[in-house]
Enzyme design. Structure first.
Site, PDB file in Angstrom:
ATOM      1  N   ASP A  15      43.263  42.520  44.811  1.00 32.33           N
ATOM      2  CA  ASP A  15      42.024  42.641  44.834  1.00 32.33           C
ATOM      3  C   ASP A  15      41.386  43.475  45.941  1.00 32.33           C
ATOM      4  O   ASP A  15      41.851  43.700  47.007  1.00 32.33           O
ATOM      5  CB  ASP A  15      41.416  41.006  45.246  1.00 32.33           C
ATOM      6  CG  ASP A  15      39.654  40.986  44.692  1.00 32.33           C
ATOM      7  OD1 ASP A  15      39.160  41.869  43.905  1.00 32.33           O
ATOM      8  OD2 ASP A  15      39.027  40.108  45.003  1.00 32.33           O
ATOM      9  N   ASN A  17      40.302  46.693  44.897  1.00 24.31           N
ATOM     10  CA  ASN A  17      40.550  48.253  44.515  1.00 24.31           C
ATOM     11  C   ASN A  17      39.113  48.759  44.288  1.00 24.31           C
ATOM     12  O   ASN A  17      38.767  49.951  44.968  1.00 24.31           O
ATOM     13  CB  ASN A  17      41.393  48.458  43.485  1.00 24.31           C
ATOM     14  CG  ASN A  17      42.398  47.677  43.484  1.00 24.31           C
ATOM     15  OD1 ASN A  17      42.983  47.670  44.599  1.00 24.31           O
ATOM     16  ND2 ASN A  17      43.351  47.596  42.272  1.00 24.31           N
ATOM     17  N   TRP A  20      37.191  49.474  47.740  1.00 25.33           N
ATOM     18  CA  TRP A  20      37.774  50.425  48.657  1.00 25.33           C
ATOM     19  C   TRP A  20      37.648  51.958  48.150  1.00 25.33           C
ATOM     20  O   TRP A  20      37.366  52.719  48.911  1.00 25.33           O
ATOM     21  CB  TRP A  20      39.530  50.254  48.197  1.00 25.33           C
ATOM     22  CG  TRP A  20      40.494  51.013  49.095  1.00 25.33           C
ATOM     23  CD1 TRP A  20      40.948  50.921  50.526  1.00 25.33           C
ATOM     24  CD2 TRP A  20      41.046  52.394  48.735  1.00 25.33           C
ATOM     25  NE1 TRP A  20      41.696  51.952  50.782  1.00 25.33           N
ATOM     26  CE2 TRP A  20      41.676  53.005  49.791  1.00 25.33           C
ATOM     27  CE3 TRP A  20      40.722  53.257  47.746  1.00 25.33           C
ATOM     28  CZ2 TRP A  20      42.445  54.052  50.088  1.00 25.33           C
ATOM     29  CZ3 TRP A  20      41.328  54.694  47.496  1.00 25.33           C
ATOM     30  CH2 TRP A  20      42.157  54.851  48.703  1.00 25.33           C
ATOM     31  N   ARG A  28      35.988  53.896  40.693  1.00 17.23           N
ATOM     32  CA  ARG A  28      37.027  52.833  40.818  1.00 17.23           C
ATOM     33  C   ARG A  28      38.261  52.903  40.308  1.00 17.23           C
ATOM     34  O   ARG A  28      39.311  52.355  40.961  1.00 17.23           O
ATOM     35  CB  ARG A  28      36.383  51.626  39.902  1.00 17.23           C
ATOM     36  CG  ARG A  28      34.883  51.168  40.169  1.00 17.23           C
ATOM     37  CD  ARG A  28      34.181  50.095  39.467  1.00 17.23           C
ATOM     38  NE  ARG A  28      35.128  48.841  39.336  1.00 17.23           N
ATOM     39  CZ  ARG A  28      35.330  47.811  40.113  1.00 17.23           C
ATOM     40  NH1 ARG A  28      34.519  48.002  40.963  1.00 17.23           N
ATOM     41  NH2 ARG A  28      36.189  47.174  40.085  1.00 17.23           N
ATOM     42  N   HIS A  32      42.053  51.805  41.985  1.00 15.45           N
ATOM     43  CA  HIS A  32      43.259  51.061  41.089  1.00 15.45           C
ATOM     44  C   HIS A  32      44.643  51.925  41.238  1.00 15.45           C
ATOM     45  O   HIS A  32      45.586  51.308  41.392  1.00 15.45           O
ATOM     46  CB  HIS A  32      42.941  51.113  39.799  1.00 15.45           C
ATOM     47  CG  HIS A  32      41.602  50.076  39.269  1.00 15.45           C
ATOM     48  ND1 HIS A  32      42.027  48.850  40.037  1.00 15.45           N
ATOM     49  CD2 HIS A  32      40.682  50.111  38.685  1.00 15.45           C
ATOM     50  CE1 HIS A  32      40.563  48.194  39.648  1.00 15.45           C
ATOM     51  NE2 HIS A  32      40.025  48.916  38.884  1.00 15.45           N
ATOM     52  N   GLU A  62      39.712  38.032  31.980  1.00 16.14           N
ATOM     53  CA  GLU A  62      38.566  38.333  31.971  1.00 16.14           C
ATOM     54  C   GLU A  62      38.116  39.675  32.148  1.00 16.14           C
ATOM     55  O   GLU A  62      36.903  40.369  31.964  1.00 16.14           O
ATOM     56  CB  GLU A  62      37.716  37.221  33.134  1.00 16.14           C
ATOM     57  CG  GLU A  62      37.542  36.056  32.859  1.00 16.14           C
ATOM     58  CD  GLU A  62      38.812  35.020  32.899  1.00 16.14           C
ATOM     59  OE1 GLU A  62      39.804  35.463  33.560  1.00 16.14           O
ATOM     60  OE2 GLU A  62      39.041  34.202  32.192  1.00 16.14           O
ATOM     61  N   ASN A  63      39.109  40.433  32.433  1.00 19.39           N
ATOM     62  CA  ASN A  63      38.756  41.779  33.156  1.00 19.39           C
ATOM     63  C   ASN A  63      38.512  42.613  31.718  1.00 19.39           C
ATOM     64  O   ASN A  63      37.974  43.843  31.788  1.00 19.39           O
ATOM     65  CB  ASN A  63      40.210  42.450  33.637  1.00 19.39           C
ATOM     66  CG  ASN A  63      40.203  41.869  35.183  1.00 19.39           C
ATOM     67  OD1 ASN A  63      41.575  41.700  35.511  1.00 19.39           O
ATOM     68  ND2 ASN A  63      39.417  41.581  35.673  1.00 19.39           N
ATOM     69  N   ARG A  66      35.090  44.583  31.846  1.00 23.23           N
ATOM     70  CA  ARG A  66      35.130  45.893  32.453  1.00 23.23           C
ATOM     71  C   ARG A  66      34.825  47.093  31.503  1.00 23.23           C
ATOM     72  O   ARG A  66      35.075  47.225  30.290  1.00 23.23           O
ATOM     73  CB  ARG A  66      36.309  46.136  33.361  1.00 23.23           C
ATOM     74  CG  ARG A  66      36.205  45.018  34.299  1.00 23.23           C
ATOM     75  CD  ARG A  66      37.207  45.224  35.530  1.00 23.23           C
ATOM     76  NE  ARG A  66      37.267  44.010  36.273  1.00 23.23           N
ATOM     77  CZ  ARG A  66      37.335  44.355  37.753  1.00 23.23           C
ATOM     78  NH1 ARG A  66      37.862  45.255  38.116  1.00 23.23           N
ATOM     79  NH2 ARG A  66      37.450  43.250  38.493  1.00 23.23           N
ATOM     80  N   SER A 190      40.678  32.386  40.972  1.00 18.82           N
ATOM     81  CA  SER A 190      40.538  33.221  39.746  1.00 18.82           C
ATOM     82  C   SER A 190      41.220  33.001  38.416  1.00 18.82           C
ATOM     83  O   SER A 190      41.688  33.831  37.843  1.00 18.82           O
ATOM     84  CB  SER A 190      40.228  34.648  40.211  1.00 18.82           C
ATOM     85  OG  SER A 190      39.367  34.879  41.161  1.00 18.82           O
TER      86      SER A 190
HETATM   87  C1  FPP Z   1      40.906  43.740  41.162  1.00 22.90           C
HETATM   88  O1  FPP Z   1      40.161  44.544  42.250  1.00 22.90           O
HETATM   89  C2  FPP Z   1      41.902  44.610  40.809  1.00 22.90           C
HETATM   90  C3  FPP Z   1      42.061  44.540  39.307  1.00 22.90           C
HETATM   91  C4  FPP Z   1      41.209  44.068  38.310  1.00 22.90           C
HETATM   92  C5  FPP Z   1      43.257  45.339  38.626  1.00 22.90           C
HETATM   93  C6  FPP Z   1      44.279  45.314  39.715  1.00 22.90           C
HETATM   94  C7  FPP Z   1      45.423  46.701  39.112  1.00 22.90           C
HETATM   95  C8  FPP Z   1      45.961  47.383  39.441  1.00 22.90           C
HETATM   96  C9  FPP Z   1      46.343  47.295  41.190  1.00 22.90           C
HETATM   97  C10 FPP Z   1      46.814  48.329  39.024  1.00 22.90           C
HETATM   98  C11 FPP Z   1      48.087  47.778  38.404  1.00 22.90           C
HETATM   99  C12 FPP Z   1      49.136  48.642  37.980  1.00 22.90           C
HETATM  100  C13 FPP Z   1      50.256  48.289  37.521  1.00 22.90           C
HETATM  101  C14 FPP Z   1      51.146  49.415  37.434  1.00 22.90           C
HETATM  102  C15 FPP Z   1      50.687  46.761  37.408  1.00 22.90           C
HETATM  103  P1  FPP Z   1      38.466  44.797  41.577  1.00 22.90           P
HETATM  104  O2  FPP Z   1      38.415  45.929  40.792  1.00 22.90           O
HETATM  105  O3  FPP Z   1      38.053  43.803  41.117  1.00 22.90           O
HETATM  106  O4  FPP Z   1      37.932  45.279  43.218  1.00 22.90           O
HETATM  107  P2  FPP Z   1      36.531  44.861  43.777  1.00 22.90           P
HETATM  108  O5  FPP Z   1      36.460  43.327  43.750  1.00 22.90           O
HETATM  109  O6  FPP Z   1      36.590  45.553  45.045  1.00 22.90           O
HETATM  110  O7  FPP Z   1      35.470  45.383  42.683  1.00 22.90           O
END
Ligand code: FPP
Length: 234
Positions: A15, A17, A20, A28, A32, A62-63, A66, A190
């Site tokens: 969580d 990304n 960050w 965004r 990732h 749930e994603n 997005r 979650s």
């Molecule tokens: C949550 O952070 C992250 C995700 C929903 C996606 C995670 C995916 C990756 C790290 C890439 C995976 C890739 C492979 C190759 C398996 P968020 O986007 O909800 O962050 P935020 O809460 O700061 O908005």
């Protein structure tokens, strides 16, 4: 550290990304992409530290809500990862996908089925990747499969036990989940591995996933090792 102080199976909620990337005034998907780099490194760190299995929450049920370009960005990272790992996978990592991949693009779906198949005899380390995964849908799927077996007469309702339910979960061939690590400051599950987390330890950390380092992993494991796991005993 004693062997039993090292968790056999860690779940990672990757969580932070988006936040960050936002801090850097970047899109965004940049976050990732950095997150996917950390995911790859984290597999190596886990192996170096003697962990046998790690499950990563890459995309939840749930994603899908997005924006489309973000979803496509994550799927493209997955495509690239699949291409990158073919060689290493054949050597030592077993890949297990958790979730309903029928909704993913056909090329990804086929590659994932392939990866699971060619890696299924690898025993050094298990990489779980949760994709279109939710803990409740996983339980519904298990209930449906078990009901089918009851209807067809293969088993009777009295045969249903915790062990039987576990056989119908995506994690059936993984060691029990010992620890869940969630960076980014959020303190919730979650819908991640809700059954499996029944006796897991939780370590919540403030670091955002793209900044997550081997030191953070070591900190979480030391924290785990210091906990007194009683499993309901005294
Ligand atoms: C949550 O952070 C992250 C995700 C929903 C996606 C995670 C995916 C990756 C790290 C890439 C995976 C890739 C492979 C190759 C398996 P968020 O986007 O909800 O962050 P935020 O809460 O700061 O908005």
């Amino acid at each position: 550290m004693e062997k039993n102080q090292i968790p056999a199976h860690i779940g990672f909620i990757m969580d932070g990304n988006g936040r960050w990337a936002k801090k850097r005034l970047m899109p965004r998907n940049y976050g990732h992409s950095k997150g996917a780099d950390v995911f790859k490194k984290c597999i190596d760190w886990c192996k170096e530290l003697g962990i046998r299995c790690a499950t990563f929450y890459a995309f939840s049920t749930e994603n899908w809500s997005r924006p489309d370009d973000e979803i496509q960005g994550i799927m493209n990272l997955l495509r690239r990862y699949i291409k990158d790992i073919r060689d290493t996978v054949e050597k030592e990592n077993r890949i297990i996908i958790l979730g309903d991949i029928s909704r993913l693009d056909e090329d990804i779906r086929n590659d994932l089925i392939d990866l699971q198949e060619i890696s299924k005899n690898n025993t050094r380390f298990i990489v779980g990747i949760a994709l279109n995964y939710g803990g409740r849908p996983e339980l519904v799927r298990a209930v449906k499969q078990i009901s089918q077996d009851c209807v067809s007469g293969k088993i009777s309702p009295d045969d249903i036990s915790e062990e039987l339910v576990e056989k119908h979960l995506y994690t059936s061939e993984m060691p029990p989940l010992d620890l869940i690590i969630r960076p980014s400051g959020e303190k919730r599950l979650s819908n991640f591995l809700i059954w499996q987390a029944a006796y897991a330890e939780f370590v919540f950390m403030d670091v955002l996933w793209p900044d997550f380092s081997k030191k953070d992993l070591e900190y979480a494991i030391a924290e785990y090792a210091g906990r007194n796991r009683r499993f309901g005993g005294i």
